[in-house]
Write a protein that holds these residues in place. Structure first.
Motif, mmCIF file in Angstrom:
data_model
loop_
_atom_site.group_PDB
_atom_site.id
_atom_site.type_symbol
_atom_site.label_atom_id
_atom_site.label_comp_id
_atom_site.label_asym_id
_atom_site.label_seq_id
_atom_site.Cartn_x
_atom_site.Cartn_y
_atom_site.Cartn_z
ATOM 1 N N GLN A 1 0.821 -1.209 0.000
ATOM 2 C CA GLN A 1 0.000 0.000 0.000
ATOM 3 C C GLN A 1 0.855 1.258 0.000
ATOM 4 O O GLN A 1 0.532 2.246 -0.673
ATOM 5 N N ARG A 2 1.935 1.229 0.757
ATOM 6 C CA ARG A 2 2.822 2.399 0.800
ATOM 7 C C ARG A 2 3.369 2.711 -0.588
ATOM 8 O O ARG A 2 3.402 3.877 -1.008
ATOM 9 N N ILE A 3 3.808 1.686 -1.298
ATOM 10 C CA ILE A 3 4.394 1.908 -2.618
ATOM 11 C C ILE A 3 3.324 2.322 -3.625
ATOM 12 O O ILE A 3 3.547 3.234 -4.433
ATOM 13 N N ARG A 4 2.168 1.692 -3.572
ATOM 14 C CA ARG A 4 1.097 2.087 -4.498
ATOM 15 C C ARG A 4 0.695 3.542 -4.271
ATOM 16 O O ARG A 4 0.461 4.293 -5.227
ATOM 17 N N ALA A 5 0.622 3.948 -3.004
ATOM 18 C CA ALA A 5 0.276 5.335 -2.695
ATOM 19 C C ALA A 5 1.328 6.293 -3.238
ATOM 20 O O ALA A 5 1.005 7.358 -3.782
ATOM 21 N N ALA A 6 2.591 5.915 -3.098
ATOM 22 C CA ALA A 6 3.674 6.768 -3.591
ATOM 23 C C ALA A 6 3.620 6.907 -5.104
ATOM 24 O O ALA A 6 3.739 8.015 -5.655
ATOM 25 N N VAL A 7 3.420 5.794 -5.795
ATOM 26 C CA VAL A 7 3.389 5.810 -7.260
ATOM 27 C C VAL A 7 2.186 6.598 -7.767
ATOM 28 O O VAL A 7 2.294 7.398 -8.707
ATOM 29 N N ASP A 8 1.035 6.387 -7.151
ATOM 30 C CA ASP A 8 -0.189 7.045 -7.610
ATOM 31 C C ASP A 8 -0.167 8.553 -7.388
ATOM 32 O O ASP A 8 -0.850 9.302 -8.094
ATOM 33 N N SER A 9 0.603 9.015 -6.411
ATOM 34 C CA SER A 9 0.549 10.433 -6.043
ATOM 35 C C SER A 9 1.558 11.299 -6.765
ATOM 36 O O SER A 9 1.420 12.524 -6.784
ATOM 37 N N ARG A 10 2.560 10.711 -7.376
ATOM 38 C CA ARG A 10 3.572 11.564 -8.014
ATOM 39 C C ARG A 10 2.981 12.246 -9.249
ATOM 40 O O ARG A 10 2.125 11.713 -9.937
ATOM 41 N N ARG A 11 3.494 13.436 -9.511
ATOM 42 C CA ARG A 11 3.028 14.217 -10.653
ATOM 43 C C ARG A 11 4.022 14.216 -11.795
ATOM 44 O O ARG A 11 3.654 14.451 -12.939
ATOM 45 N N ASP A 12 5.290 13.996 -11.491
ATOM 46 C CA ASP A 12 6.340 13.906 -12.512
ATOM 47 C C ASP A 12 6.699 12.431 -12.665
ATOM 48 O O ASP A 12 7.203 11.805 -11.728
ATOM 49 N N GLU A 13 6.442 11.867 -13.828
ATOM 50 C CA GLU A 13 6.677 10.441 -14.035
ATOM 51 C C GLU A 13 8.147 10.066 -13.896
ATOM 52 O O GLU A 13 8.480 8.883 -13.701
ATOM 53 N N ASN A 14 9.042 11.050 -13.987
ATOM 54 C CA ASN A 14 10.469 10.776 -13.825
ATOM 55 C C ASN A 14 10.919 10.787 -12.373
ATOM 56 O O ASN A 14 12.069 10.440 -12.082
ATOM 57 N N PHE A 15 10.047 11.203 -11.472
ATOM 58 C CA PHE A 15 10.391 11.164 -10.047
ATOM 59 C C PHE A 15 10.465 9.702 -9.628
ATOM 60 O O PHE A 15 9.498 8.960 -9.738
#
Length: 299
Positions: free
Chosen positions: A142-156
């Motif tokens: 869940q932590r990783i899914r939340a991190a991936v879903d929330s980023r706005r820059d795909e290169n982050f």
């Protein structure tokens, strides 16, 4: 003069390209903004910002006492001082999945190129201490899914760190690593690997960038850059090394003051004033003052 000439977006894109190149990326840990600039001057590929260092900088142990505001603020000060990409230790994400999402966006706004989120129970412990506990699989994912879903820059870069090796063994670590990649992690930080064969086992298990932590006095042997490159590692960090070197030198300097009353015997060990001025671009500021700031108004 002042801060980096590259935008955070440029740094992130460059970092992604560097990871894709197959060349091992060397990220010494910066303990302040000036040391980040020194890392760049010496020719390294990136800057690492350690949670242990940020805690120690505040005189605190690395057990989850720092806040998101403190870490993001200090990380911004460090990242903006160099054209190199900087990645930051975001511990367990500073809370539940929604907190993890906020953490990612705060670090994007702070100009970082990426972060890693770990699967320890909060409050966490230093990754190379005994007595660690890890969260269950669902919470880690869940932590990783939340991190991936929330980023706005795909290169982050969203990196997942797992500490399960020290708790449940290598097989459990590899199983969790595969699931973290399936959850969207761009890269993996397998903490406290015992030897090169364990790094090799992780390398064989997943096809994403891998980070090796070469921290001193820990669970892992201190492998060379060449050894890590030969087994296909993509990133190597020395998270606390510069702080340890600096504090060791500071302690010896204070001992010299106590014993002899003068630091003259230590002058050869110090950064020269001229080198400091070059590192902080004193001449650039002087040109600015002379060419822009210092002016007279004609009457």
């Amino acid at each position: 003069m002042l801060y980096s000439k590259k935008t955070p977006a440029q740094k992130r894109a460059d970092f992604r390209a560097a990871l894709a190149s197959g060349e091992l990326q060397r990220f010494p840990g910066a303990f302040n903004p000036l040391s980040a600039r020194l890392i760049e001057q010496k020719g390294f590929e990136g800057v690492y910002i350690s949670g242990a260092v940020l805690s120690a900088d505040l005189g605190l142990p690395d057990i989850g006492l720092t806040t998101l505001t403190e870490v993001a603020g200090r990380a911004k000060q460090i990242a903006r001082m160099t054209d190199l990409p900087a990645i930051v230790d975001a511990d367990t994400g500073f809370g539940e999945p929604m907190n993890v999402a906020r953490t990612v966006q705060e670090m994007e706004d702070a100009g970082l190129a990426g972060l890693h989120i770990e699967d320890q129970v909060n409050p966490k412990r230093c990754g190379h201490l005994d007595g660690k506990q890890v969260v269950d699989e669902q919470t880690a994912l869940q932590r990783i899914r939340a991190a991936v879903d929330s980023r706005r820059d795909e290169n982050f870069l969203i990196m997942a760190r797992t500490d399960i090796r020290a708790v449940e063994g290598l097989d459990a670590a590899i199983d969790r690593i595969k699931k973290l990649v399936d959850a969207g992690a761009d890269a993996i930080f397998p903490e406290a690997m015992r030897d090169l064969s364990e790094f090799e086992a992780v390398r064989a298990a997943v096809d994403v960038p891998l980070l090796a932590n070469m921290t001193e006095f820990g669970k892992s042997d201190l492998f060379t850059v060449e050894q890590l490159a030969d087994i296909g590692m993509n990133l190597v960090i020395w998270p606390v090394s510069l702080l340890r070197l600096a504090m060791g030198a500071a302690g010896r300097g204070l001992d010299e003051l106590i014993s002899s009353g003068s630091l003259e015997p230590k002058l050869g060990e110090m950064q020269h004033r001229a080198d400091l001025y070059e590192l902080i671009d004193y001449e650039g500021y002087n040109r600015f003052d002379s060419g822009i700031f210092n002016f007279t108004v004609e009457k």
